[in-house]
Design an enzyme around this catalytic site. Structure first.
Site, PDB file in Angstrom:
ATOM      1  CD  GLN A 115      -2.437  -1.247   2.743  1.00 34.30           C
ATOM      2  OE1 GLN A 115      -3.414  -0.579   3.054  1.00 34.30           O
ATOM      3  NE2 GLN A 115      -1.857  -2.080   3.602  1.00 34.30           N
ATOM      4  CB  CYS A 126      -2.371  17.614 -18.928  1.00 35.96           C
ATOM      5  SG  CYS A 126      -2.461  16.299 -20.124  1.00 35.96           S
ATOM      6  CG  ASP A 180       7.789   3.970   0.714  1.00 37.60           C
ATOM      7  OD1 ASP A 180       7.925   2.938   0.031  1.00 37.60           O
ATOM      8  OD2 ASP A 180       7.570   3.948   1.939  1.00 37.60           O
ATOM      9  CG  HIS A 185      -3.178   2.388  -1.658  1.00 35.09           C
ATOM     10  ND1 HIS A 185      -3.140   2.329  -0.281  1.00 35.09           N
ATOM     11  CD2 HIS A 185      -4.281   1.689  -2.022  1.00 35.09           C
ATOM     12  CE1 HIS A 185      -4.168   1.613   0.167  1.00 35.09           C
ATOM     13  NE2 HIS A 185      -4.876   1.210  -0.866  1.00 35.09           N
ATOM     14  CB  CYS A 210      -6.813  13.095 -20.187  1.00 38.41           C
ATOM     15  SG  CYS A 210      -5.058  13.484 -20.353  1.00 38.41           S
ATOM     16  CB  CYS A 240      -6.423  17.429 -21.875  1.00 30.64           C
ATOM     17  SG  CYS A 240      -6.233  17.175 -20.098  1.00 30.64           S
TER      18      CYS A 240
HETATM   19  C1  BJW Z   1       4.835  -0.917  12.469  1.00 33.18           C
HETATM   20  C2  BJW Z   1       5.929  -0.167  12.693  1.00 33.18           C
HETATM   21  C3  BJW Z   1       7.143  -0.905  12.543  1.00 33.18           C
HETATM   22  C4  BJW Z   1       4.319   1.205  12.967  1.00 33.18           C
HETATM   23  N1  BJW Z   1       7.080  -2.214  12.208  1.00 33.18           N
HETATM   24  N2  BJW Z   1       4.699  -2.147  12.138  1.00 33.18           N
HETATM   25  C5  BJW Z   1     -15.147  -1.466   2.717  1.00 33.18           C
HETATM   26  C6  BJW Z   1     -15.501  -1.138   4.013  1.00 33.18           C
HETATM   27  C7  BJW Z   1     -15.376   0.167   4.484  1.00 33.18           C
HETATM   28  C8  BJW Z   1     -14.883   1.184   3.672  1.00 33.18           C
HETATM   29  C9  BJW Z   1     -14.528   0.869   2.389  1.00 33.18           C
HETATM   30  C10 BJW Z   1     -14.653  -0.428   1.929  1.00 33.18           C
HETATM   31  N3  BJW Z   1     -14.203  -0.464   0.634  1.00 33.18           N
HETATM   32  C11 BJW Z   1     -13.789   0.773   0.296  1.00 33.18           C
HETATM   33  C12 BJW Z   1     -13.982   1.618   1.332  1.00 33.18           C
HETATM   34  C13 BJW Z   1     -13.658   3.073   1.357  1.00 33.18           C
HETATM   35  C14 BJW Z   1     -12.208   3.363   1.628  1.00 33.18           C
HETATM   36  C15 BJW Z   1     -11.834   2.807   3.000  1.00 33.18           C
HETATM   37  O1  BJW Z   1     -11.274   1.748   3.165  1.00 33.18           O
HETATM   38  N4  BJW Z   1     -12.126   3.573   4.039  1.00 33.18           N
HETATM   39  C16 BJW Z   1     -11.818   3.154   5.406  1.00 33.18           C
HETATM   40  C17 BJW Z   1     -10.732   4.081   5.977  1.00 33.18           C
HETATM   41  C18 BJW Z   1     -13.081   3.199   6.204  1.00 33.18           C
HETATM   42  N5  BJW Z   1     -11.357   2.815   0.584  1.00 33.18           N
HETATM   43  C19 BJW Z   1     -11.130   3.481  -0.547  1.00 33.18           C
HETATM   44  O2  BJW Z   1     -11.672   4.563  -0.770  1.00 33.18           O
HETATM   45  C20 BJW Z   1     -10.231   2.843  -1.584  1.00 33.18           C
HETATM   46  N6  BJW Z   1     -10.898   2.821  -2.838  1.00 33.18           N
HETATM   47  C21 BJW Z   1     -11.889   1.964  -3.112  1.00 33.18           C
HETATM   48  O3  BJW Z   1     -12.178   1.071  -2.379  1.00 33.18           O
HETATM   49  O4  BJW Z   1     -12.535   2.210  -4.321  1.00 33.18           O
HETATM   50  C22 BJW Z   1     -13.805   1.604  -4.537  1.00 33.18           C
HETATM   51  C23 BJW Z   1     -14.828   2.222  -3.585  1.00 33.18           C
HETATM   52  C24 BJW Z   1     -14.860   3.584  -3.386  1.00 33.18           C
HETATM   53  C25 BJW Z   1     -15.784   4.142  -2.492  1.00 33.18           C
HETATM   54  C26 BJW Z   1     -16.668   3.328  -1.798  1.00 33.18           C
HETATM   55  C27 BJW Z   1     -16.611   1.934  -1.991  1.00 33.18           C
HETATM   56  C28 BJW Z   1     -15.680   1.383  -2.897  1.00 33.18           C
HETATM   57  C29 BJW Z   1      -8.980   3.692  -1.784  1.00 33.18           C
HETATM   58  C30 BJW Z   1      -8.119   3.759  -0.593  1.00 33.18           C
HETATM   59  C31 BJW Z   1      -6.957   4.717  -0.842  1.00 33.18           C
HETATM   60  C32 BJW Z   1      -6.091   4.938   0.390  1.00 33.18           C
HETATM   61  N7  BJW Z   1      -5.220   6.023   0.165  1.00 33.18           N
HETATM   62  C33 BJW Z   1      -4.177   6.318   1.156  1.00 33.18           C
HETATM   63  C34 BJW Z   1      -3.385   7.566   0.677  1.00 33.18           C
HETATM   64  C35 BJW Z   1      -2.462   7.171  -0.480  1.00 33.18           C
HETATM   65  C36 BJW Z   1      -1.712   8.329  -1.014  1.00 33.18           C
HETATM   66  C37 BJW Z   1      -0.799   8.978  -0.017  1.00 33.18           C
HETATM   67  O5  BJW Z   1       0.105   8.352   0.544  1.00 33.18           O
HETATM   68  O6  BJW Z   1      -0.998  10.173   0.185  1.00 33.18           O
HETATM   69  O7  BJW Z   1      -3.311   5.188   1.310  1.00 33.18           O
HETATM   70  S1  BJW Z   1      -4.832   6.563   2.798  1.00 33.18           S
HETATM   71  C38 BJW Z   1      -3.499   5.753   3.631  1.00 33.18           C
HETATM   72  O8  BJW Z   1      -3.999   4.572   4.291  1.00 33.18           O
HETATM   73  C39 BJW Z   1      -2.547   5.275   2.522  1.00 33.18           C
HETATM   74  C40 BJW Z   1      -2.178   3.911   3.015  1.00 33.18           C
HETATM   75  O9  BJW Z   1      -1.698   3.116   1.961  1.00 33.18           O
HETATM   76  C41 BJW Z   1      -3.454   3.406   3.622  1.00 33.18           C
HETATM   77  C42 BJW Z   1      -3.278   2.277   4.613  1.00 33.18           C
HETATM   78  O10 BJW Z   1      -2.533   2.710   5.718  1.00 33.18           O
HETATM   79  P1  BJW Z   1      -1.478   1.714   6.402  1.00 33.18           P
HETATM   80  O11 BJW Z   1      -0.393   1.426   5.452  1.00 33.18           O
HETATM   81  O12 BJW Z   1      -2.180   0.568   6.990  1.00 33.18           O
HETATM   82  O13 BJW Z   1      -0.851   2.681   7.519  1.00 33.18           O
HETATM   83  P2  BJW Z   1      -1.436   2.986   8.988  1.00 33.18           P
HETATM   84  O14 BJW Z   1      -0.785   4.228   9.444  1.00 33.18           O
HETATM   85  O15 BJW Z   1      -2.901   2.920   9.024  1.00 33.18           O
HETATM   86  O16 BJW Z   1      -0.891   1.767   9.871  1.00 33.18           O
HETATM   87  C43 BJW Z   1       0.489   1.624  10.137  1.00 33.18           C
HETATM   88  C44 BJW Z   1       0.687   0.332  10.920  1.00 33.18           C
HETATM   89  O17 BJW Z   1       2.077   0.117  11.053  1.00 33.18           O
HETATM   90  C45 BJW Z   1       0.104   0.386  12.336  1.00 33.18           C
HETATM   91  O18 BJW Z   1      -0.660  -0.801  12.551  1.00 33.18           O
HETATM   92  C46 BJW Z   1       1.354   0.380  13.255  1.00 33.18           C
HETATM   93  O19 BJW Z   1       1.159  -0.339  14.458  1.00 33.18           O
HETATM   94  C47 BJW Z   1       2.358  -0.313  12.379  1.00 33.18           C
HETATM   95  N8  BJW Z   1       3.751   0.026  12.628  1.00 33.18           N
HETATM   96  N9  BJW Z   1       5.650   1.098  13.009  1.00 33.18           N
HETATM   97  C48 BJW Z   1       5.860  -2.792  12.000  1.00 33.18           C
HETATM   98  N10 BJW Z   1       8.340  -0.340  12.742  1.00 33.18           N
HETATM   99 ZN    ZN Z   2      -4.666  15.585 -19.586  1.00 26.92          ZN
END
Ligand code: BJW
Ligand code: ZN
Length: 249
Positions: free
Chosen positions: A104, A149, A107, A122, A133, A152
């Site tokens: 996810q 762009c 980087d 992601h 576009c 466009c």
């Molecule tokens: C360590 C550590 C160490 C610390 N060693 N561990 C089903 C149910 C409910 C909601 C939805 C669903 N399906 C879709 C949704 C909506 C939404 C969603 O999930 N919302 C929830 C938050 C409720 N999902 C979406 O919108 C996705 N699109 C989609 O599903 O399209 C179809 C659709 C749309 C709308 C409705 C329905 C369907 C897209 C998701 C895009 C996420 N984007 C981001 C930003 C990316 C760009 C950027 O970087 O700016 O992605 S948000 C952010 O969260 C980023 C990450 O990839 C993502 C996940 O975070 P991650 O990696 O888990 O980080 P943290 O901080 O949460 O956790 C870190 C962990 O590390 C912790 O547990 C620590 O303990 C641990 N840790 N140090 C090991 N050293």
């Molecule tokens: Zn364009």
């Protein structure tokens, strides 16, 4: 120092016998490189509003704010290095038969560590594309400008997946296929709060895989894994790889 961490024999046995290993990574795997996670107490979302900075609406209402924020994050990513966790995963790929990472993270630290089979759920913040576009944008970015762009005239944005946007279709399809077919699934450094990525470990378990979670803390999805290592991934992964190498040598 690494020897301080006890890893259960069953984990190494299962790994040694696995023919297809799939890894899901999240921000935690890059934390030890100095990249902030999102939902930890000192994480990105503690300081910044996701709706304002990581959504289509946010970009439409203030593109400059969003663009500048991503430029700052790019500078951070450029200035850091893969950590021992990334490096251990690259080594694991070299010693097991079939292996893929679905990350996810935006980087590219897995790729910089030498992992070959990495798919970005992601997107990434290194590349840019047109907001209107989708045309990729490769030109150098001038400081303090919002590029347009060539095709466009639309605004250029980072090639990441924001909330409410679809994940890259083929990558998600591959992830679901591999999660369903692997015999060992490893979830590393993700809170398991963002779907559809967070659904992959459950898909793997439902289809018979042994699932291991490595996380510094307990998560909402910890319980669905058969084994958990609650430790930083930069500490746990090198120990696992070393034990595996000793076992199969
Ligand atoms: C360590 C550590 C160490 C610390 N060693 N561990 C089903 C149910 C409910 C909601 C939805 C669903 N399906 C879709 C949704 C909506 C939404 C969603 O999930 N919302 C929830 C938050 C409720 N999902 C979406 O919108 C996705 N699109 C989609 O599903 O399209 C179809 C659709 C749309 C709308 C409705 C329905 C369907 C897209 C998701 C895009 C996420 N984007 C981001 C930003 C990316 C760009 C950027 O970087 O700016 O992605 S948000 C952010 O969260 C980023 C990450 O990839 C993502 C996940 O975070 P991650 O990696 O888990 O980080 P943290 O901080 O949460 O956790 C870190 C962990 O590390 C912790 O547990 C620590 O303990 C641990 N840790 N140090 C090991 N050293
Ligand atoms: Zn364009």
């Amino acid at each position: 120092m690494l020897k301080e961490l006890e890893i259960a024999d069953i984990i190494i046995d299962k790994l040694a016998n696995a023919s297809h290993i799939v890894v899901l990574t999240g921000a935690g795997v890059s934390a030890e490189s100095g990249v902030k996670t999102f939902r930890d107490p000192d994480g990105i979302w503690a300081k910044f509003n996701p709706q304002e900075l990581a959504s289509i609406d946010g970009f439409m209402s203030n593109p400059k704010l969003v663009w500048d924020w991503y430029q700052e994050r790019r500078a951070i990513v450029d200035s850091v290095l893969p950590n021992t966790g990334h490096l251990a995963l690259a080594e694991l790929e070299r010693i097991v038969p079939k292996f893929s990472i679905y990350t996810q993270n935006v980087d590219k630290l897995h790729q910089r560590a030498g992992s070959q089979n990495v798919q970005e759920l992601h997107g990434n913040i290194i590349e840019n594309k047109c907001f209107d576009c989708n045309e990729p944008y490769f030109d150098n970015i001038e400081k303090d400008t919002l590029p347009k762009c060539k095709k466009c005239g639309g605004r250029i944005r980072p090639n990441v997946v924001w909330f409410g946007e679809m994940l890259p279709e083929q990558v998600l399809r591959n992830a679901e296929r591999d999660a369903s077919h692997c015999d060992f699934f490893i979830t590393i450094g993700t809170s398991g709060e963002v779907y559809p990525a967070a659904g992959l470990p459950e898909l793997a378990v439902r289809n018979g895989a042994f699932a291991l979670e490595i996380n510094a803390n307990k998560t909402n999805i910890s319980r669905l894994h058969q084994a958990n290592i609650f430790a930083p991934s930069g500490l746990a992964l090198p120990v696992i790889v070393e034990l595996l190498k000793n076992k199969t040598r």
